[in-house]
Design a protein around this motif. Sequence first.
Motif, mmCIF file in Angstrom:
data_model
loop_
_atom_site.group_PDB
_atom_site.id
_atom_site.type_symbol
_atom_site.label_atom_id
_atom_site.label_comp_id
_atom_site.label_asym_id
_atom_site.label_seq_id
_atom_site.Cartn_x
_atom_site.Cartn_y
_atom_site.Cartn_z
ATOM 1 N N MET A 44 0.792 -1.221 0.000
ATOM 2 C CA MET A 44 0.000 0.000 0.000
ATOM 3 C C MET A 44 0.834 1.285 0.000
ATOM 4 O O MET A 44 0.439 2.275 -0.638
ATOM 5 N N PRO A 45 1.978 1.351 0.683
ATOM 6 C CA PRO A 45 2.756 2.595 0.637
ATOM 7 C C PRO A 45 3.158 2.997 -0.786
ATOM 8 O O PRO A 45 3.043 4.176 -1.153
ATOM 9 N N THR A 48 0.088 4.065 -2.712
ATOM 10 C CA THR A 48 -0.364 5.371 -2.230
ATOM 11 C C THR A 48 0.523 6.483 -2.767
ATOM 12 O O THR A 48 0.021 7.557 -3.157
ATOM 13 N N TYR A 51 -0.420 7.076 -6.286
ATOM 14 C CA TYR A 51 -1.763 7.657 -6.354
ATOM 15 C C TYR A 51 -1.731 9.142 -5.980
ATOM 16 O O TYR A 51 -2.411 9.961 -6.606
ATOM 17 N N ARG A 52 -0.947 9.484 -4.967
ATOM 18 C CA ARG A 52 -0.895 10.864 -4.492
ATOM 19 C C ARG A 52 0.031 11.737 -5.338
ATOM 20 O O ARG A 52 -0.247 12.923 -5.562
ATOM 21 N N MET A 109 -6.954 1.918 -5.628
ATOM 22 C CA MET A 109 -6.702 2.986 -4.661
ATOM 23 C C MET A 109 -7.973 3.762 -4.342
ATOM 24 O O MET A 109 -8.167 4.192 -3.204
ATOM 25 N N ALA A 112 -9.661 1.696 -1.895
ATOM 26 C CA ALA A 112 -8.971 1.757 -0.605
ATOM 27 C C ALA A 112 -9.332 3.024 0.149
ATOM 28 O O ALA A 112 -9.669 2.983 1.345
ATOM 29 N N THR A 113 -9.264 4.173 -0.514
ATOM 30 C CA THR A 113 -9.535 5.442 0.167
ATOM 31 C C THR A 113 -10.995 5.581 0.581
ATOM 32 O O THR A 113 -11.307 6.229 1.582
ATOM 33 N N TRP A 117 -9.815 2.558 4.095
ATOM 34 C CA TRP A 117 -9.160 3.450 5.040
ATOM 35 C C TRP A 117 -10.078 3.956 6.160
ATOM 36 O O TRP A 117 -9.642 4.020 7.313
#
Length: 321
Positions: A44-45, A48, A51-52, A109, A112-113, A117
Amino acid sequence: MTDVLAHEGAVMLGSRLKRLAERLQAGAERIAADCGLPTQPSQMPLLTALYRRGPMTVGDAVQVLGISQPAVTRILSRLVEMALVETSRDVRDQRSKTISLTPAGVEAMELATTILWPRLRAAVGEVCDAPALLAMIEATERALAEQPLDQRPAGGLAIRRFTDDLADAFYRINAEWIGDMYRLEQTDIDVLKNPRERIIAPGGDILFVEDPSLGIVGTCALQKTGARQFELTKMGVLDKARGKKVGAFLLDAIVARAHALGCDRLYLLSNTKSAAAIHLYEKIGFVHDAGIMDAFGRRYERCNVAMLYHPPGARQDVAAE
């Protein structure tokens, strides 16, 4: 059954945090599966970050995540197999590989968000004060970035065991403080001039504190006086090292060494003129003891204080007797 990691406290902090991380990640993996996500917590890191921040090189990912390149490469390989991440060569530098999310990766993602999360935040919030814990972790990470663990405690103090090359330092450090406050008695001279014969050979030990810039600045001995009995003796710190907390650092090490040697009874002899040292002894668990004074106090003319060590868990029992 005793939890070994918890019992040893700070010296097992890394192992305990790793155990905690494994438990958190195991729970997060089960929640992710329940939410329909095929990813592992360790992946996930990187997902993420992409994604960010958008596409990046492996080197960029290493910097952003703060983990090793082999770890990033290993995670990347699996995400490519899962069709969540794709790679391409930089048109300006064919040696550089750019990584980015695939449409399936973006969809994962977003799931996930939106779904994972919020549930994770709520779950973690039930087991701890997450903001306070995260603030402590951030402060710890920042401190380690400024000065790694192997360069601490502050000033880089280190414990050294006795060698014959350090016999002179043992004599010099103790002769300095004893001569300044009292006078060297014959029993002092016998021990200080013959540390191997008087301390080491009978089953005791001598520890030293080394400062990276000042060299050996402190010492303390354990003299065996019974089957499982030791006297904490000849503890001294050079004046030039005052203020570096050498004494407290050395005392922690010498008490631990006494236990390692099988000590059941640890005592010391001192004088009220050594008020700062006595305060330090009291702070770590030494208690004034008339029986020790009667049994051993006559060894030194200057002795008017005798103390017996009580482990922290036993202090309440001692006070109640």
